[in-house]
Design a protein around this motif. Structure first.
Motif, mmCIF file in Angstrom:
data_model
loop_
_atom_site.group_PDB
_atom_site.id
_atom_site.type_symbol
_atom_site.label_atom_id
_atom_site.label_comp_id
_atom_site.label_asym_id
_atom_site.label_seq_id
_atom_site.Cartn_x
_atom_site.Cartn_y
_atom_site.Cartn_z
ATOM 1 N N ALA A 55 -38.651 -24.374 -16.897
ATOM 2 C CA ALA A 55 -37.909 -23.053 -15.784
ATOM 3 C C ALA A 55 -38.427 -23.027 -14.877
ATOM 4 O O ALA A 55 -37.562 -22.458 -14.689
ATOM 5 N N LYS A 58 -37.522 -25.348 -11.840
ATOM 6 C CA LYS A 58 -36.133 -24.976 -12.265
ATOM 7 C C LYS A 58 -35.821 -24.306 -11.228
ATOM 8 O O LYS A 58 -34.855 -23.796 -10.268
ATOM 9 N N THR A 59 -36.371 -23.106 -11.553
ATOM 10 C CA THR A 59 -36.083 -21.153 -11.016
ATOM 11 C C THR A 59 -36.653 -21.410 -9.052
ATOM 12 O O THR A 59 -36.041 -21.449 -8.380
ATOM 13 N N THR A 62 -34.432 -24.013 -7.305
ATOM 14 C CA THR A 62 -32.432 -24.307 -7.551
ATOM 15 C C THR A 62 -32.610 -23.130 -6.686
ATOM 16 O O THR A 62 -31.327 -22.397 -6.078
ATOM 17 N N GLU A 64 -32.346 -19.761 -8.265
ATOM 18 C CA GLU A 64 -31.269 -19.229 -9.573
ATOM 19 C C GLU A 64 -32.618 -18.855 -10.723
ATOM 20 O O GLU A 64 -33.119 -19.915 -10.419
ATOM 21 N N TRP A 66 -33.740 -19.627 -14.296
ATOM 22 C CA TRP A 66 -33.930 -20.377 -15.369
ATOM 23 C C TRP A 66 -35.048 -19.664 -16.208
ATOM 24 O O TRP A 66 -36.158 -19.362 -15.653
ATOM 25 N N TRP A 76 -32.540 -22.046 -20.334
ATOM 26 C CA TRP A 76 -31.423 -21.553 -20.021
ATOM 27 C C TRP A 76 -31.246 -21.192 -18.552
ATOM 28 O O TRP A 76 -32.444 -20.075 -18.076
ATOM 29 N N ARG A 77 -30.194 -21.254 -17.955
ATOM 30 C CA ARG A 77 -29.987 -20.477 -16.092
ATOM 31 C C ARG A 77 -28.962 -18.659 -16.768
ATOM 32 O O ARG A 77 -27.967 -18.989 -17.288
ATOM 33 N N ALA A 80 -25.016 -18.350 -16.961
ATOM 34 C CA ALA A 80 -24.770 -19.829 -17.371
ATOM 35 C C ALA A 80 -23.273 -19.437 -18.057
ATOM 36 O O ALA A 80 -22.606 -20.266 -18.241
ATOM 37 N N VAL A 85 -25.594 -14.499 -12.896
ATOM 38 C CA VAL A 85 -26.492 -15.027 -11.701
ATOM 39 C C VAL A 85 -27.665 -13.929 -11.131
ATOM 40 O O VAL A 85 -27.044 -13.041 -11.088
#
Length: 133
Positions: A55, A58-59, A62, A64, A66, A76-77, A80, A85
């Motif tokens: 997570a 990915k944060t 991206t 954004e 996670w 989870w984003r 989503a 967001v």
């Protein structure tokens, strides 16, 4: 952390953890790191959640937020399903790198109750809450 972790290992830092310029998050025994999200501009506390290594990676990748859902046992984003967001303005770590603050631009409410913040109740006494929002 896995062998292929993109993060520095906190056990292998040359400097003291409080003074190092290397990002070396200390995940707990459960593989999780507590995260608070605050609103960019106001500093308002929006929510508390947890991240595992995936997570957090990915944060960063991206831009954004996670998180790791402890109840569902999955990544989870944020937004989503709701569309609410969290765009990352800044990622901060505390002095010993065992907690994260995400400074975010929040689209819509942060809380699943449709409130701006998950912290919408005030503890009045040992058995009583008062609604704030």
């Amino acid at each position: 952390m896995t062998d292929a972790s993109p993060f520095a290992d906190p056990k292998n830092l040359d400097d003291k953890i409080e003074e190092t310029a290397r990002f070396a998050p200390k995940f707990g025994a459960d593989g999780l790191l507590p995260v608070v999200a605050t609103e960019a501009g106001t500093g308002r506390l929006l929510m508390l959640a947890y991240m595992n290594e995936a997570a957090l990676a990915k944060t960063i990748e991206t831009g954004e937020a996670w998180y790791w859902s402890r109840s569902r046992g999955e990544l989870w984003r944020k937004g989503a399903t709701s569309g609410h967001v969290q765009k990352i303005a800044e990622i901060r770590t505390d002095c010993d790198q065992d907690a994260i603050e995400l400074v975010v631009e929040q689209t819509g409410p942060a809380c699943h109750t449709n409130r701006k913040s998950c912290f919408y109740r005030i503890v009045v006494s040992a058995d009583k809450l008062k609604m704030k929002d």
